[in-house]
Design an enzyme around this catalytic site. Structure first.
Site, short mmCIF file in Angstrom:
data_model
loop_
_atom_site.label_atom_id
_atom_site.label_comp_id
_atom_site.label_asym_id
_atom_site.label_seq_id
_atom_site.Cartn_x
_atom_site.Cartn_y
_atom_site.Cartn_z
N LYS A 1 10.59 9.99 20.35
CA LYS A 1 9.51 10.83 19.82
C LYS A 1 8.49 9.87 19.23
CE LYS A 1 10.61 14.64 17.46
NZ LYS A 1 11.33 15.57 16.53
N GLU B 1 7.66 22.41 15.76
CA GLU B 1 7.93 21.55 16.91
C GLU B 1 8.30 22.38 18.14
OE1 GLU B 1 9.79 17.44 15.80
OE2 GLU B 1 10.77 18.98 14.56
#
Length: 119
Positions: free
Chosen positions: A99, A21
């Site tokens: 997210k 990420e």
């Protein structure tokens, strides 16, 4: 107290617990509520009597793009703190950071963090 809502601020960033990420990045969506007195700007029609929300949008986008935190909770709190530091007019801020595509197997929902901070 009056409120300005800024919704759907999208930016690509590198915050996340997983190493990939922070390398590959992902999209984030941010909604912001700003509590402040809008009575003067409602009468004067002058931007000096309110918050120029273009600067808030830019701050949010830049924060998401440049921050590399492990936790989205930290990114959300950082954005809220930065908004309060940017404008003395804002007495309270709510930041909801999402997210939309969290890298969690068999999970198609989104993760959202909701933080409210007062001056």
């Amino acid at each position: 107290m009056d409120c300005i809502h800024l919704t759907g601020i999208r930016s690509y960033g590198y915050t996340g617990y997983l190493p990939e990420e922070q390398i590959l990045g992902q999209w984030f969506e941010v909604d912001v509520k700003l509590w402040l007195d809008l009575s003067s700007s409602g009468e004067t029609d002058a931007i000096e009597d309110t918050v120029d929300y273009r600067s808030i949008i830019s701050l949010v986008q830049d924060s998401v793009k440049t921050s590399k935190f492990a936790l989205v909770e930290r990114l959300t709190a950082s954005i809220a703190d930065s908004i309060l530091a940017l404008s003395d007019r804002v007495t309270q801020v709510q930041v909801i950071l999402s997210k939309p595509a969290a890298p969690i197997p068999d999970f198609s929902g989104k993760i959202s963090i909701d933080i409210i901070k007062k001056r």
